[in-house]
Design an enzyme around this catalytic site. Structure first.
Site, PDB file in Angstrom:
ATOM      1  N   ASP A 127      51.662  34.444  54.670  1.00  0.00           N
ATOM      2  CA  ASP A 127      53.033  34.430  54.689  1.00  0.00           C
ATOM      3  C   ASP A 127      53.314  34.786  52.394  1.00  0.00           C
ATOM      4  O   ASP A 127      54.865  34.805  52.421  1.00  0.00           O
ATOM      5  CB  ASP A 127      53.242  32.361  54.935  1.00  0.00           C
ATOM      6  CG  ASP A 127      52.554  32.038  56.149  1.00  0.00           C
ATOM      7  OD1 ASP A 127      53.493  33.158  56.890  1.00  0.00           O
ATOM      8  OD2 ASP A 127      53.099  31.850  56.606  1.00  0.00           O
TER       9      ASP A 127
ATOM     10  N   THR B 120      60.077  14.061  47.181  1.00  0.00           N
ATOM     11  CA  THR B 120      59.526  13.202  46.563  1.00  0.00           C
ATOM     12  C   THR B 120      58.649  13.460  45.849  1.00  0.00           C
ATOM     13  O   THR B 120      57.692  14.344  46.426  1.00  0.00           O
ATOM     14  CB  THR B 120      58.908  12.764  48.169  1.00  0.00           C
ATOM     15  OG1 THR B 120      59.137  12.171  49.170  1.00  0.00           O
ATOM     16  CG2 THR B 120      57.549  11.558  48.137  1.00  0.00           C
TER      17      THR B 120
ATOM     18  N   LYS C 232      49.396  25.628  61.919  1.00  0.00           N
ATOM     19  CA  LYS C 232      48.832  25.999  60.634  1.00  0.00           C
ATOM     20  C   LYS C 232      47.926  24.981  59.780  1.00  0.00           C
ATOM     21  O   LYS C 232      46.819  25.308  59.713  1.00  0.00           O
ATOM     22  CB  LYS C 232      49.645  26.310  59.577  1.00  0.00           C
ATOM     23  CG  LYS C 232      50.948  27.722  59.648  1.00  0.00           C
ATOM     24  CD  LYS C 232      51.965  27.984  58.687  1.00  0.00           C
ATOM     25  CE  LYS C 232      52.632  29.215  59.801  1.00  0.00           C
ATOM     26  NZ  LYS C 232      53.546  29.336  58.494  1.00  0.00           N
TER      27      LYS C 232
ATOM     28  N   SER D  27      60.511  33.191  69.313  1.00  0.00           N
ATOM     29  CA  SER D  27      59.629  33.578  67.691  1.00  0.00           C
ATOM     30  C   SER D  27      59.783  35.105  68.154  1.00  0.00           C
ATOM     31  O   SER D  27      59.865  35.864  69.549  1.00  0.00           O
ATOM     32  CB  SER D  27      58.204  33.662  68.105  1.00  0.00           C
ATOM     33  OG  SER D  27      56.827  34.629  67.358  1.00  0.00           O
ATOM     34  N   LYS D  28      60.758  35.576  66.869  1.00  0.00           N
ATOM     35  CA  LYS D  28      60.618  37.304  66.670  1.00  0.00           C
ATOM     36  C   LYS D  28      58.848  37.920  66.509  1.00  0.00           C
ATOM     37  O   LYS D  28      59.086  39.223  66.916  1.00  0.00           O
ATOM     38  CB  LYS D  28      61.584  37.806  65.774  1.00  0.00           C
ATOM     39  CG  LYS D  28      62.708  37.173  65.273  1.00  0.00           C
ATOM     40  CD  LYS D  28      63.291  37.718  65.021  1.00  0.00           C
ATOM     41  CE  LYS D  28      65.292  36.552  65.142  1.00  0.00           C
ATOM     42  NZ  LYS D  28      65.596  37.045  66.337  1.00  0.00           N
TER      43      LYS D  28
ATOM     44  N   GLY E 141      65.189  34.744  55.232  1.00  0.00           N
ATOM     45  CA  GLY E 141      63.400  34.746  55.088  1.00  0.00           C
ATOM     46  C   GLY E 141      62.938  35.674  56.713  1.00  0.00           C
ATOM     47  O   GLY E 141      61.971  35.659  56.294  1.00  0.00           O
TER      48      GLY E 141
HETATM   49  P1  ATR Z   1      56.879  22.108  56.144  1.00  0.00           P
HETATM   50  O1  ATR Z   1      54.827  22.502  56.105  1.00  0.00           O
HETATM   51  O2  ATR Z   1      57.155  23.335  57.222  1.00  0.00           O
HETATM   52  O3  ATR Z   1      57.017  22.498  54.426  1.00  0.00           O
HETATM   53  P2  ATR Z   1      56.349  19.001  55.760  1.00  0.00           P
HETATM   54  O4  ATR Z   1      54.736  19.884  55.122  1.00  0.00           O
HETATM   55  O5  ATR Z   1      56.633  18.149  56.371  1.00  0.00           O
HETATM   56  O6  ATR Z   1      56.687  20.670  56.280  1.00  0.00           O
HETATM   57  O7  ATR Z   1      57.764  18.765  54.081  1.00  0.00           O
HETATM   58  C1  ATR Z   1      58.439  19.595  54.749  1.00  0.00           C
HETATM   59  C2  ATR Z   1      59.184  19.849  53.135  1.00  0.00           C
HETATM   60  O8  ATR Z   1      60.698  18.839  53.045  1.00  0.00           O
HETATM   61  C3  ATR Z   1      59.004  18.905  52.025  1.00  0.00           C
HETATM   62  O9  ATR Z   1      59.091  19.161  50.863  1.00  0.00           O
HETATM   63  C4  ATR Z   1      60.237  17.944  52.445  1.00  0.00           C
HETATM   64  O10 ATR Z   1      60.172  16.784  51.666  1.00  0.00           O
HETATM   65  P3  ATR Z   1      58.973  15.437  51.371  1.00  0.00           P
HETATM   66  O11 ATR Z   1      57.764  15.668  50.954  1.00  0.00           O
HETATM   67  O12 ATR Z   1      60.548  14.661  50.129  1.00  0.00           O
HETATM   68  O13 ATR Z   1      59.627  15.080  52.696  1.00  0.00           O
HETATM   69  C5  ATR Z   1      61.122  18.536  52.662  1.00  0.00           C
HETATM   70  N1  ATR Z   1      62.270  18.117  53.008  1.00  0.00           N
HETATM   71  C6  ATR Z   1      62.519  18.182  54.811  1.00  0.00           C
HETATM   72  N2  ATR Z   1      64.195  18.072  55.115  1.00  0.00           N
HETATM   73  C7  ATR Z   1      64.847  17.561  53.981  1.00  0.00           C
HETATM   74  C8  ATR Z   1      65.936  17.409  53.690  1.00  0.00           C
HETATM   75  N3  ATR Z   1      66.619  17.192  54.554  1.00  0.00           N
HETATM   76  N4  ATR Z   1      66.388  17.770  52.488  1.00  0.00           N
HETATM   77  C9  ATR Z   1      65.080  17.842  51.553  1.00  0.00           C
HETATM   78  N5  ATR Z   1      64.322  18.056  51.578  1.00  0.00           N
HETATM   79  C10 ATR Z   1      63.816  17.970  52.948  1.00  0.00           C
END
Ligand code: ATR
Length: 264
Positions: free
Chosen positions: A102, A153, A66, A15-16, A233
């Site tokens: 954020d 999704t 979170k 962590s930074k 970011g």
């Molecule tokens: P976070 O809180 O970090 O956003 P999360 O709730 O698990 O973590 O959501 C991860 C997001 O990254 C989701 O939008 C996920 O897509 P899905 O809803 O279809 O699962 C997306 N994601 C993760 N890996 C991915 C990949 N390799 N390609 C495209 N989308 C990805």
């Protein structure tokens, strides 16, 4: 007595945030310490409680806690309530206050540091998880012309569109193939070194591609190859920290020198 702050996460070693808050404290003359605490995956609440008992005044919370921090807070800011997640805790005599800085950090980086006006712009948000949800309301406050949420999704993007309203459109990556002014990657794909299946047609000559993760990512490489300007970011990380610092200390640090020194 020196006031204690910390960031809780798992993992947390890289962590930074301790560096960033130490720089803010030095710059503004605040008497405080800021440490990184590795909380056990099933022991976040206990870990925070121990820190409060030891005199902790506030904390940042990062992956994967979170949502747990959201549940733990006795009072929430409106933006934390809408985000469904908390990245900043403040410990007071009347209990635990939860906020989410954020989205404000992202908007500050886009508008102040990168000089992008978001009003009237076409914004594409990639992803529909917690990271995406946390930035939707602050983006909407900038009054973009369009906000499209594209996700692997579709149903998750649709849920967020319904939750936030304001004419947000939900789409699959495949169906998203027109240029946007700003494309923000809030998927977890970069963490895994992966690239979501994006159409290059989302990038035009004036597009800014922004990855909420910092450092080198496949998404930013892809965007650059297809003609977009890019930003990672790191600025968001420093700006969300500045918002938390302001909440705790009532003083706004100057973020520019901190971003510059982290880049160097
Ligand atoms: P976070 O809180 O970090 O956003 P999360 O709730 O698990 O973590 O959501 C991860 C997001 O990254 C989701 O939008 C996920 O897509 P899905 O809803 O279809 O699962 C997306 N994601 C993760 N890996 C991915 C990949 N390799 N390609 C495209 N989308 C990805």
């Amino acid at each position: 007595m020196t006031d204690r702050y910390a960031v809780f996460g798992h993992p947390i070693a890289h962590s930074k945030s301790p560096l960033i808050h130490a720089a803010f404290a030095h710059q503004t003359g605040q008497d405080m310490t800021y440490e990184a605490i590795l909380a056990p995956l099933d022991g976040f609440a206990d870990s925070v409680a121990a820190f409060v008992a030891a005199g902790g005044r506030g904390a940042n919370v990062t992956v994967p806690f979170k949502e747990a921090a959201f549940k733990m807070a006795q009072r929430l800011s409106p933006r934390a309530e809408r985000a469904g997640a908390v990245n900043t805790l403040s410990f007071a005599a009347d209990g635990i206050f939860g906020d989410n800085t954020d989205g404000a950090g992202l908007v500050a980086d886009l508008t102040r540091n990168l000089k992008r006006t978001l009003a009237g712009q076409r914004i594409l948000l990639l992803g529909a998880g917690g990271a995406a949800r946390g930035v939707i309301e602050p983006l909407l406050e900038q009054q973009p012309a369009t906000l499209v949420i594209a996700n692997r999704t579709l149903s998750r993007a649709e849920e967020l569109a319904t939750l936030f309203g304001h004419g947000i459109r939900a789409a699959t990556f495949e169906a998203t193939d027109r240029p946007f002014d700003v494309v923000i990657n809030a998927t977890a794909a970069s963490l895994a070194g992966e690239l979501p299946p994006l159409s290059p047609r989302i990038f035009g000559a004036d597009t800014l591609a922004y990855d909420m993760m910092y450092g080198h990512t496949p998404f930013l490489d892809f965007a650059r190859v297809h003609g977009a300007a890019t930003a990672d970011g790191l600025g968001m990380l420093v700006e969300q920290a500045a918002e938390a610092f302001y909440l705790w200390r009532g003083v706004r640090p100057d973020t520019a020198p901190v971003i510059a020194s982290l880049r160097a």
